[in-house]
Design an enzyme around this catalytic site. Structure first.
Site, short mmCIF file in Angstrom:
data_model
loop_
_atom_site.label_atom_id
_atom_site.label_comp_id
_atom_site.label_asym_id
_atom_site.label_seq_id
_atom_site.Cartn_x
_atom_site.Cartn_y
_atom_site.Cartn_z
N LYS A 54 16.44 -25.64 18.22
CA LYS A 54 16.91 -24.08 18.39
C LYS A 54 16.45 -23.94 19.99
O LYS A 54 17.37 -23.38 20.76
CB LYS A 54 16.27 -23.26 17.44
CG LYS A 54 16.78 -23.18 16.17
CD LYS A 54 16.01 -22.11 15.36
CE LYS A 54 16.81 -22.41 13.70
NZ LYS A 54 15.91 -21.81 12.75
N GLN A 98 10.50 -18.55 11.56
CA GLN A 98 11.10 -19.73 10.74
C GLN A 98 10.33 -19.85 9.49
O GLN A 98 9.31 -19.65 9.21
CB GLN A 98 10.64 -21.16 11.66
CG GLN A 98 11.30 -22.33 10.84
CD GLN A 98 12.80 -22.32 11.10
OE1 GLN A 98 13.38 -21.67 12.00
NE2 GLN A 98 13.36 -23.12 10.16
N ASP A 121 18.65 -13.60 12.91
CA ASP A 121 18.81 -14.20 11.68
C ASP A 121 19.77 -13.35 10.71
O ASP A 121 20.36 -13.66 9.78
CB ASP A 121 17.62 -14.54 11.04
CG ASP A 121 17.11 -15.76 11.07
OD1 ASP A 121 17.91 -16.67 11.21
OD2 ASP A 121 15.89 -15.98 11.03
N1 GUN Z 1 14.69 -21.95 7.48
C1 GUN Z 1 15.86 -22.62 7.07
N2 GUN Z 1 16.75 -22.16 7.78
C2 GUN Z 1 16.30 -20.96 8.39
C3 GUN Z 1 17.36 -19.85 9.10
O1 GUN Z 1 18.38 -19.91 9.29
N3 GUN Z 1 16.62 -18.96 9.57
C4 GUN Z 1 14.80 -18.78 9.43
N4 GUN Z 1 14.30 -18.12 10.16
N5 GUN Z 1 14.34 -20.05 8.96
C5 GUN Z 1 15.06 -20.87 8.34
#
Ligand code: GUN
Length: 307
Positions: A54, A98, A121
């Site tokens: 990311k 995350q 998100d």
């Molecule tokens: N953990 C696995 N996928 C995601 C996601 O799309 N967003 C977040 N914040 N955590 C994750």
């Protein structure tokens, strides 16, 4: 192979180019760039690898990226205070915490603490509600479902009046994608069925699907005989089924990934199919970047249109 491959790597790249162009234009006109903070608690290897990707992508697009790593034993109170600080920081337009979080932290409280207007998100209940209402109300569609919808639209697949079957009812994929497909408009207007672990005759439902979206987390769950000839099959499953030496560095082991669909057999029946890896996966990060750009645009009062 009869099915056309839907490559998330290529479609995602096309969208990232569009985001880069728009980011440059906004920077020239307004002197600001999208600001994204990624908060990582602890050192879960899968989380580190997602967050690293990311951050790399955000840098590539010219975003301001703040990487905030916190120890696994950070208290819930301190994490909530940190989020509040970023809520108030005008240079930050997107906040991503995350998941999963360590067990002593209540994930729900953390999600609820994020300003819904920075919740890129799309997990905050306000954004879940906005998605349910649909249309102009939607601010941040959750990234994986938004990526699936883009794959379908950009592959020229007709959704209006199509029978769509979603396998899985998670809050992150199953429920939101089903909701998005029943809305009015482009990439939607479908007739949607959600099936799950308690559904009777799973196979019969899948056999009706013009668009089959599988997000069950069970490797090889969908058998080739469950697929309607010519259907569009979107496989969201990313299951680690073993390890193999890396191509670039044979000393290093990398996970072997398998989807929820028996790909080799399914590709002979489906009309369109996503590979694993390289299908839905790359789209999730792309959509996170798009949501962050949308957040800045909304702050600047710029209409979002397609992007
Ligand atoms: N953990 C696995 N996928 C995601 C996601 O799309 N967003 C977040 N914040 N955590 C994750």
């Amino acid at each position: 192979m009869t099915a056309k491959l839907i490559k998330g790597t290529d479609i995602g790249e096309e969208i990232l180019q569009e985001i880069t162009t728009e980011t440059t234009q906004i920077k020239e006109k307004y002197g600001v760039v999208p600001g994204l903070v990624t908060i990582l608690v602890g050192s879960n290897p899968a989380s580190i690898s997602y967050v690293t990707l990311k951050i790399k992508t955000a840098h590539r697009l010219g975003f301001q990226e703040v990487q905030d790593n916190q120890p696994a034993d950070i208290s819930e109170k301190d994490l909530l205070a940190l989020i509040d600080r970023y809520n108030k920081d005008d240079s930050i337009h997107g906040i991503l915490v995350q998941l999963p979080l360590p067990k002593h932290i209540d994930e729900k409280k953390v999600i609820n603490a994020i300003d819904p207007d920075k919740d890129v998100d799309g997990f905050h209940p306000v954004n879940v509600g906005r998605l349910m209402i649909g249309g102009e109300e939607v601010k941040f569609p959750p990234c994986t479902p938004a990526g699936i919808q883009e794959l379908i639209v950009r592959s020229g697949i007709e959704t209006s009046g199509a029978e769509a079957v979603v396998v899985g009812r998670s809050n992150i994929v199953g429920k939101p994608i089903a909701n998005m497909l029943i809305q009015r408009g482009k990439g939607a207007d479908a007739t949607v069925t959600i099936v799950h672990t308690k559904t009777k005759n799973l196979a019969d439902h899948c056999k009706r699907a013009d668009i089959l979206i599988v997000a069950a987390g069970v490797p090889g769950l969908v058998k080739p005989e469950w697929i309607k000839p010519g259907a569009c099959v979107i496989d969201v499953g990313v299951n680690r089924v073993g390890e193999k030496p890396s191509k670039n560095d044979p000393q290093k082991m990398v996970p072997i990934l398998k989807g929820d669909v028996d790909f080799d057999a399914a590709k002979e029946i489906a009309g369109y199919i996503t590979p694993v890896p390289g299908g839905v996966g790359p789209m999730t990060i792309t959509m996170l970047m798009r949501n962050t750009l949308r957040s800045l645009k909304s702050r600047l009062g710029i209409q979002s249109g397609n992007s």
